[in-house]
Structures are given as structure tokens and as C-alpha cells.
Design a protein around this motif. Structure first.
Motif, PDB file in Angstrom:
ATOM      1  N   CYS A  30       0.818  -1.218   0.000  1.00 50.47           N
ATOM      2  CA  CYS A  30       0.000   0.000   0.000  1.00 50.47           C
ATOM      3  C   CYS A  30       0.850   1.266   0.000  1.00 50.47           C
ATOM      4  CB  CYS A  30      -0.940  -0.012   1.203  1.00 50.47           C
ATOM      5  SG  CYS A  30      -1.923   1.499   1.374  1.00 50.47           S
ATOM      6  N   GLY A  31       1.750   1.387   0.951  1.00 52.52           N
ATOM      7  CA  GLY A  31       2.554   2.596   1.073  1.00 52.52           C
ATOM      8  C   GLY A  31       3.582   2.764  -0.031  1.00 52.52           C
ATOM      9  N   LEU A  32       3.906   1.660  -0.731  1.00 54.48           N
ATOM     10  CA  LEU A  32       4.849   1.753  -1.848  1.00 54.48           C
ATOM     11  C   LEU A  32       4.179   2.281  -3.104  1.00 54.48           C
ATOM     12  CD1 LEU A  32       6.817  -1.607  -1.441  1.00 54.48           C
ATOM     13  CD2 LEU A  32       7.652   0.707  -0.947  1.00 54.48           C
ATOM     14  N   ILE A  33       2.918   1.930  -3.282  1.00 59.99           N
ATOM     15  CA  ILE A  33       2.200   2.286  -4.505  1.00 59.99           C
ATOM     16  C   ILE A  33       1.460   3.607  -4.357  1.00 59.99           C
ATOM     17  CG2 ILE A  33       0.350   1.561  -6.068  1.00 59.99           C
ATOM     18  CD1 ILE A  33       1.162  -1.339  -5.474  1.00 59.99           C
ATOM     19  N   LEU A  34       0.862   3.844  -3.191  1.00 58.39           N
ATOM     20  CA  LEU A  34       0.092   5.064  -2.968  1.00 58.39           C
ATOM     21  C   LEU A  34       0.895   6.078  -2.153  1.00 58.39           C
ATOM     22  CD1 LEU A  34      -3.417   3.612  -1.996  1.00 58.39           C
ATOM     23  CD2 LEU A  34      -2.638   4.340  -4.243  1.00 58.39           C
ATOM     24  N   GLN A  35       0.691   7.358  -2.450  1.00 60.42           N
ATOM     25  CA  GLN A  35       1.235   8.427  -1.616  1.00 60.42           C
ATOM     26  C   GLN A  35       0.229   8.668  -0.487  1.00 60.42           C
ATOM     27  OE1 GLN A  35       4.034   9.981  -1.484  1.00 60.42           O
ATOM     28  NE2 GLN A  35       5.038   9.362  -3.386  1.00 60.42           N
ATOM     29  N   VAL A  36       0.331   7.827   0.548  1.00 59.78           N
ATOM     30  CA  VAL A  36      -0.675   7.807   1.604  1.00 59.78           C
ATOM     31  C   VAL A  36      -0.867   9.193   2.232  1.00 59.78           C
ATOM     32  CG1 VAL A  36      -1.227   6.874   3.887  1.00 59.78           C
ATOM     33  CG2 VAL A  36      -0.340   5.364   2.090  1.00 59.78           C
ATOM     34  N   GLY A  37       0.212   9.912   2.440  1.00 60.38           N
ATOM     35  CA  GLY A  37       0.121  11.202   3.105  1.00 60.38           C
ATOM     36  C   GLY A  37      -0.627  12.252   2.330  1.00 60.38           C
ATOM     37  N   THR A  38      -0.823  12.048   1.023  1.00 60.22           N
ATOM     38  CA  THR A  38      -1.488  13.062   0.199  1.00 60.22           C
ATOM     39  C   THR A  38      -2.815  12.601  -0.380  1.00 60.22           C
ATOM     40  OG1 THR A  38      -0.228  12.369  -1.758  1.00 60.22           O
ATOM     41  CG2 THR A  38       0.693  14.149  -0.428  1.00 60.22           C
ATOM     42  N   VAL A  39      -3.141  11.309  -0.308  1.00 63.22           N
ATOM     43  CA  VAL A  39      -4.402  10.837  -0.905  1.00 63.22           C
ATOM     44  C   VAL A  39      -5.354  10.224   0.115  1.00 63.22           C
ATOM     45  CG1 VAL A  39      -3.305  10.416  -3.133  1.00 63.22           C
ATOM     46  CG2 VAL A  39      -3.489   8.532  -1.493  1.00 63.22           C
ATOM     47  N   PHE A  40      -4.874   9.949   1.335  1.00 62.10           N
ATOM     48  CA  PHE A  40      -5.741   9.360   2.364  1.00 62.10           C
ATOM     49  C   PHE A  40      -6.491  10.463   3.102  1.00 62.10           C
ATOM     50  CE2 PHE A  40      -4.505   4.821   3.660  1.00 62.10           C
ATOM     51  CZ  PHE A  40      -4.303   4.450   2.348  1.00 62.10           C
ATOM     52  N   PRO A  41      -7.652  10.163   3.737  1.00 61.05           N
ATOM     53  CA  PRO A  41      -8.283   8.846   3.779  1.00 61.05           C
ATOM     54  C   PRO A  41      -9.068   8.521   2.494  1.00 61.05           C
ATOM     55  CG  PRO A  41      -9.445  10.364   5.218  1.00 61.05           C
ATOM     56  CD  PRO A  41      -8.263  11.115   4.674  1.00 61.05           C
ATOM     57  N   GLY A  42     -10.267   9.053   2.301  1.00 59.82           N
ATOM     58  CA  GLY A  42     -10.989   8.830   1.052  1.00 59.82           C
ATOM     59  C   GLY A  42     -11.099   7.370   0.672  1.00 59.82           C
ATOM     60  N   PHE A  43     -11.346   7.146  -0.618  1.00 61.86           N
ATOM     61  CA  PHE A  43     -11.445   5.777  -1.133  1.00 61.86           C
ATOM     62  C   PHE A  43     -10.136   5.012  -0.943  1.00 61.86           C
ATOM     63  CE2 PHE A  43     -15.030   7.191  -4.011  1.00 61.86           C
ATOM     64  CZ  PHE A  43     -15.974   6.340  -3.445  1.00 61.86           C
ATOM     65  N   ALA A  44      -9.013   5.745  -1.025  1.00 60.30           N
ATOM     66  CA  ALA A  44      -7.707   5.087  -0.997  1.00 60.30           C
ATOM     67  C   ALA A  44      -7.490   4.290   0.279  1.00 60.30           C
ATOM     68  CB  ALA A  44      -6.598   6.119  -1.173  1.00 60.30           C
ATOM     69  N   ALA A  45      -8.063   4.750   1.398  1.00 62.93           N
ATOM     70  CA  ALA A  45      -7.859   4.056   2.669  1.00 62.93           C
ATOM     71  C   ALA A  45      -8.583   2.716   2.729  1.00 62.93           C
ATOM     72  CB  ALA A  45      -8.299   4.945   3.831  1.00 62.93           C
ATOM     73  N   LEU A  46      -9.401   2.425   1.724  1.00 61.03           N
ATOM     74  CA  LEU A  46      -9.999   1.091   1.640  1.00 61.03           C
ATOM     75  C   LEU A  46      -8.926   0.034   1.392  1.00 61.03           C
ATOM     76  CD1 LEU A  46     -13.196   1.872  -0.454  1.00 61.03           C
ATOM     77  CD2 LEU A  46     -13.181   0.845   1.833  1.00 61.03           C
ATOM     78  N   TRP A  47      -7.830   0.438   0.762  1.00 60.86           N
ATOM     79  CA  TRP A  47      -6.762  -0.524   0.441  1.00 60.86           C
ATOM     80  C   TRP A  47      -6.261  -1.234   1.692  1.00 60.86           C
ATOM     81  CZ3 TRP A  47      -3.116   0.179  -4.226  1.00 60.86           C
ATOM     82  CH2 TRP A  47      -2.148  -0.821  -4.257  1.00 60.86           C
TER      83      TRP A  47
END
Length: 662
Positions: free
Chosen positions: A240-257
């Protein structure tokens, strides 16, 4: 239920904690492991509350007492240690920020403290706090307080309706999940930094765990499928943290990952297969790491930041990261065995009805007392009286050839602890809301009768810092300084500071309309931006377009060349190394070209004028952090209000001459 899934839950905690630590320390990224903590908490607490509801009633006092015994010992231990070490290692300019956040963390309100700071441009320029990771613990503490009340309400509702508790609770939690996720998606798109720390955008992660806790017993899957799901879940957590820029796209849909990945691990359960992910997750090392996970999470971040502060580094490196992780593990083990476990296993803290609560207060008081003591010392260190005409503190005037030799050594001003308060603010009574835009606040200085001149200072914080230099001129000449400022939003027709910032574009359009209607004697704003090492300074076309619009209305525009921006605050270098250390100065030739970028602009309106004060921020050779015994910068790019005050007479002379005023 908790017993049945204990190996997987321990493994999930351990994996999430390890990912959080490795990503933070070695990769400088966010893993999504915190979202797993939220999900697991929702799974566990909902299951406990549901079972209590089926037995008759939910006993709030013992439940909250257990929560206090679980959360407080390690948290307060880390906070108390942070106060002690922070006083020794942190630069004084970070003291007030750290104290505020220690108190907020101790009261389980750190997420709201950070949410407020995310909306405050000037607070955003504080460096990463040593306790900012307590934001997630704060949300968990709020969840433990509110969730039992929610479930108790559902239990009461189900009884009165004669409905099945599991079905009713599942329906309510599904609705909570949907509402919170929808809000999370909306706010993440509208204001991601605020959404990241707000409790309501995270409720769905707890609700998802709760729904799974209620439904997992009814899920019957083939063993091979559970093995596949288990490994998919583990792979999802790691990647998750390798593919997504968690700090800039979370929470939203991305946090479902990460949350769905954690759900897959629990759905997989115990496969009793040598090839199953549960065999690793339930192993002894991970089980022990699961026990340490809470303390490990609490310790790793302050250890990392204290290491960087002590070594005067921006990055930890592979070897340094290994040291940070090793120290964090040792501290986590000591905290677990000497603090967490003894308190949790002891019955002495709850032998009386309010025993756990008295224990919580006893744990909280030392942290608040220590923070209060640090606050007192900080206020003593930050107190100063600055007189711009003091010959010991010529500031910018020291770079005049006639006065440079006269500057004697003196304690630096302003004190390092006072730097966060060195923004050039207006008092609240000087400001009012403009009618034409909801975010346009107009501030103005007072005059004696009608002002002799009116100058509008428009744009971002760099232009607004010049208010500190303009105010003394206004008092002397009975001018009125009118401020229309917005942090991170220079006076332009485009979003030059942050691409796609439509709110800034809209605000600037309203400012231009306000100026044209007001018809001041001049507009004061910035002429360039991004003065950094590598000669990156430029004049954005949006600046020119905005000048043209105002100038075409017959209003003179005075545009001033920007001041340098640095990778790290020069004042921190001065505090550690001293003002004369060459490491604290930057070669002028690396920052400023001989000719400013606006010199090459053609076809400008004749009433657009330029001022360049670079010679008062830099010598011929270097741009120093201290001039005339005055600290030039309060952070990595803003000039202190004190230094701007020393520039006042020089600005007066140039401004009057440029505009032909008397």
C-alpha cells in the motif's frame, strides 16, 4: 471471538507496526498501518460490545476503566520522556509548538490540533512535531469514548423494537460506514490535509471492522480460498505505502486498500496450512511484536526526530535508521514489561469504583505539570523588548557602508524561542470581512483623520511580512496600510504557489476588484518568487497580468524582489553552530542572479515600479542568517518582523523616491 482470532489480530498489529516504523524511518513514507489499527480496534470493541449487549447491558465504567489502563501508561510515559528530551535537544523555536502538541496528545486531542494547524498557513511552517503521531491515538481514544454509547443506543433501540440485535447493529454500522466514507471522500477532495486528521473521516474504518466482527462467523469459505485471501491481504498491506502516496491521498477511497487488506487476513482466519499467511502471522516473533506494537508505535517517531536533531541531519540513512529502530524496539520492550503489562495485570488500580480513573489522572498530571513548566521557561526565554533604532541592533542598516563597522557584538534578537511569533500580524480589531469574497479579510492601520496616502499590501505571506517595515512609515507619515493577504497565495491571476489552487485564483480576483474599487495611492506586492539555490527565481506571467489589471485602472504598482528560501531554517543553524559559522550562510551567487528576472520583461505599464532590497539581505558574497545582531529568518523562508522593522527607514527612502512622493 477475540480469542478465536487472537493470533491473526496479534499478527496484524505486529505487521502494521513494523510497516509504520520501516516506512517512516527508512523510506520517509506513510504505510497505511495506522488505518489497520483503526480497523482492528473497530473489530475488537464492536465484538465486545455486541456480546455485552446480548448478555443484558453494557457496563460503561469498567470498559472505560480498562481503556484507561490500556492506553494511558505507555502514552504518558512517552510524553513525559519527550518533554524531558525535547527540552535538551529541540531548537528553541520549536518549543511552543511541541508544548501545545504534548498537551493536546495527553488529552487525546492531537488530531484536532493538527487539523487546526492544517488550515492555518502560518502554523504549517512549523517543522514536524515529535508527538504528531499521537493524532491516531487521539482518534482511537475518542472512538473508545463514543462507540460504546452508539452501540448501547442500538441495543436499546433493538429491544424496544423487538428486533434482532445483530441485524440492527449491522444495519446501523453499515449506515455509519457509508456516511463517514462519503464524507471522507468529499473532504479529501476538498481539503486533504484537514481530512487526514479529522475524526469523522476515519469513523468508517472502525465501522468496517465492526461490521466484519458481526458477520465473520457466517462466512464459510473453502480452505484454498482462505489461503489466497490471507496472502492477498498481507501483500496489500505491504504494498500500500509503496504504490500510494498515503500522506497526500488518504483517507478517502484510498484508505480502503489497507483496511480491506486487513479484513481479508481476518476472513482467511486460521487455515492450519504450512502455506497459509496465518502461519507467519501467528508465529512467536510476530506474536511478541504484537504485544510491543503499541509502545513501538509510540516510541519510534520521537526517537527518529530526536536522532535527526541530535545529529543535525535531514535524513536518517540506512545505518542511522537501524539505530533508530533498534532503540525504539528496546524502549518498546522496556515500556511493555515495566509499565504496560504490570499496570494492565494489576488489580490495585481498579480495587475501588473509580480506581482506574484516579490512576488515569495520576498518570496525566505529571505530563501536564512538565509541559506547564516547559511553557513557563519558554515564555521567559522568548520575552524581549526590541527597539529598531537601538545602535546595538542595526539589522538591515548594518549593511550600509557607513554603519557596518559600527555594529558591536550583542545577544541576538529576537530570541530563538520567540521566532514562531515573528509573523507580521494585524490585531483582530484592525481587520474585517470583505463583502465580495468569503475568505477576503481586509486589515488597515489607524490614522489621524484622513490618511495622507493609502497603500494596499496584496498577496502571500512574503508580501505581508513587509507590513512590519511599512507600519513605522505609516505612523510617521500618517499613511494608511491596508492588508489583503492570504498565505501561499501570491498576487497573481494564476495559482503560482500551488498548481490548481482555484480558491487562490478566486480570492485574487476578488482582491483585484476590491483594490480597483478602493483606488489606493499604490499597491505593494511581490515581483518574483522561488529564490533558491540554483538560481530558480522567476516572475510568473500571472503576476504581470495582475499588475497590468491594477495599473490599467490608474493605480501604481510597487513590486519588490523576493527574499531567499532555504532547505532548512538558517536560525536553527545559528542556534547550533553560531552566527559566524560558514555553514549557516549561503553564497549570494547561488541564490540571486545579477539581474532580476523582471528586468527582461517588455511592454510593462509605465506605473509599475520595482524595488530590490537584496543588498540588505545579502552581502556582496553571502546571504547571512544574522545581520546587525538581528536574526533575518524566522523559518526557512520568512523574514522576521524584527528584521523588517530595521528595514523601515530604507524602505521609506526608496518608496518615496520611486513614486515621486513628498
Amino acid at each position: 471471538m477475540a480469542t478465536r482470532f487472537r493470533p491473526e489480530l496479534q499478527g496484524l498489529r505486529a505487521l502494521a507496526a513494523v510497516l509504520v516504523v520501516i516506512y517512516h524511518v527508512w523510506l520517509g513514507r506513510i504505510s497505511g498501518g495506522v488505518d489497520v489499527f483503526f480497523f482492528v480496534s473497530g473489530f475488537l470493541i464492536t465484538g465486545q460490545l455486541y456480546r455485552a449487549g446480548t448478555r443484558g447491558r453494557i457496563a460503561f465504567q469498567p470498559m472505560w476503566g480498562r481503556m484507561i489502563k490500556r492506553l494511558f501508561p505507555a502514552a504518558m510515559t512517552v510524553l513525559l520522556a519527550t518533554v524531558a528530551v525535547g527540552y535538551v535537544l529541540l531548537p528553541e523555536g520549536r518549543w511552543f509548538q511541541t508544548i501545545r502538541e504534548v498537551v493536546a496528545s495527553a488529552l487525546f486531542l492531537e488530531n484536532w490540533r493538527l487539523a487546526a494547524d492544517s488550515a492555518d498557513y502560518f502554523a504549517q511552517h512549523g517543522q514536524a512535531s515529535v508527538v504528531q503521531h499521537f493524532w491516531s491515538l487521539s482518534i482511537q481514544g475518542q472512538f473508545y469514548l463514543v462507540w460504546p454509547l452508539l452501540v448501547a443506543g442500538v441495543v436499546l433501540l433493538a429491544r424496544r423494537m423487538g428486533a434482532d440485535l445483530r441485524a440492527t447493529l449491522c444495519t446501523v454500522l453499515a449506515a455509519v460506514f457509508a456516511a463517514s466514507l462519503a464524507y471522507s471522500v468529499w473532504l479529501t477532495a476538498a481539503d486533504q490535509p484537514l481530512a487526514y486528521f479529522t475524526s469523522l473521516t476515519r469513523v468508517w474504518e472502525f465501522a468496517l471492522g465492526g461490521v466484519l466482527a458481526l458477520m465473520i462467523d457466517s462466512l464459510v469459505l473453502a480452505r484454498w480460498l482462505r489461503m489466497v485471501l490471507g496472502w492477498l491481504g498481507v501483500a496489500g498491506l505491504i504494498s500500500c505505502g509503496l504504490i500510494l502516496q498515503v500522506g497526500t491521498v488518504f483517507p478517502g477511497f484510498a484508505a480502503l486498500w489497507p483496511t480491506v487488506s486487513a479484513a481479508l487476513v481476518l476472513i482467511a482466519g486460521t487455515t492450519s496450512s504450512r502455506a497459509g499467511a496465518d502461519r507467519i502471522l501467528s508465529s512467536r516473533p510476530l506474536a511478541y511484536l504484537g504485544d510491543l506494537s503499541y509502545s513501538l508505535y509510540l516510541w519510534h517517531w520521537p526517537v527518529l526526530l530526536f536522532y535527526l536533531a541530535a545529529r543535525d541531519r535531514e535524513e536518517v540513512g540506512l545505518r542511522g535508521g537501524a539505530i533508530v529502530i533498534a532503540v525504539s524496539l528496546v524502549l518498546a520492550a522496556l515500556t511493555y514489561h515495566l509499565v504496560e503489562k504490570p499496570v494492565r495485570d494489576s488489580s490495585t488500580a481498579v480495587t475501588t469504583r473509580w480506581g482506574a480513573y484516579r490512576f488515569g489522572a495520576a498518570a496525566l498530571v505529571p505530563v501536564l505539570v512538565a509541559a506547564g513548566g516547559w511553557q513557563y521557561l519558554s515564555e521567559q526565554k522568548s520575552a524581549f523588548a526590541f527597539v529598531p533604532d537601538d545602535p546595538a541592533y542595526p539589522g538591515a542598516k548594518a549593511l550600509h557602508s557607513a554603519t557596518v563597522a559600527a555594529t558591536a557584538e550583542a545577544p541576538l534578537m529576537p530570541p530563538f524561542a520567540a521566532l514562531p511569533e515573528q509573523f507580521a500580524f494585524f490585531d483582530e480589531h484592525e481587520c474585517g470581512q470583505a463583502a465580495r469574497h468569503p475568505e477576503l479579510v481586509v486589515c488597515a492601520t489607524q490614522t489621524v483623520g484622513e490618511p495622507a496616502r493609502r497603500i494596499v499590501v496584496a498577496g502571500d505571506s512574503h508580501s505581508q511580512q513587509y507590513n512590519a517595515a511599512l507600519r513605522p512609515i505609516a505612523r510617521e507619515r500618517n499613511w494608511q496600510i491596508i492588508s489583503m493577504g492570504r498565505g501561499g497565495c501570491p498576487f497573481s491571476t494564476d495559482s503560482d504557489a500551488q498548481s490548481g489552487d482555484e480558491a487562490c485564483v478566486s480570492w485574487n480576483a476578488a482582491v483585484a476588484d476590491e483594490i480597483i474599487e478602493l483606488r489606493p495611492d499604490a499597491v505593494f506586492t511581490m515581483a518574483t518568487r522561488d529564490v533558491r539555490v540554483g538560481l530558480t527565481e522567476w516572475t510568473p506571467p500571472g503576476y504581470v497580468a495582475q499588475w497590468r489589471r491594477v495599473a490599467d485602472a490608474g493605480i501604481p504598482v510597487v513590486a519588490v524582489r523576493d527574499t531567499p528560501r532555504y532547505d532548512t531554517p538558517p536560525s536553527v543553524c545559528v542556534e547550533k553552530r553560531g552566527a559566524t559559522d560558514p555553514e549557516c550562510s549561503t553564497p549570494r551567487a547561488d541564490l540571486l542572479a545579477t539581474d532580476p528576472p523582471y528586468a527582461a520583461l517588455a511592454d510593462l505599464p509605465p506605473n509599475v515600479y520595482f524595488l530590490d532590497f537584496s543588498d540588505y539581505f545579502c552581502t556582496v558574497d553571502v546571504c547571512p542568517p544574522v545581520v546587525g545582531n538581528v536574526l533575518v529568518y524566522l523559518d526557512d523562508n520568512h523574514v522576521t518582523a524584527a528584521y523588517m522593522e530595521t528595514l523601515s527607514g530604507i524602505l521609506d527612502e526608496h518608496l518615496v523616491a520611486t513614486l515621486g512622493w513628498t
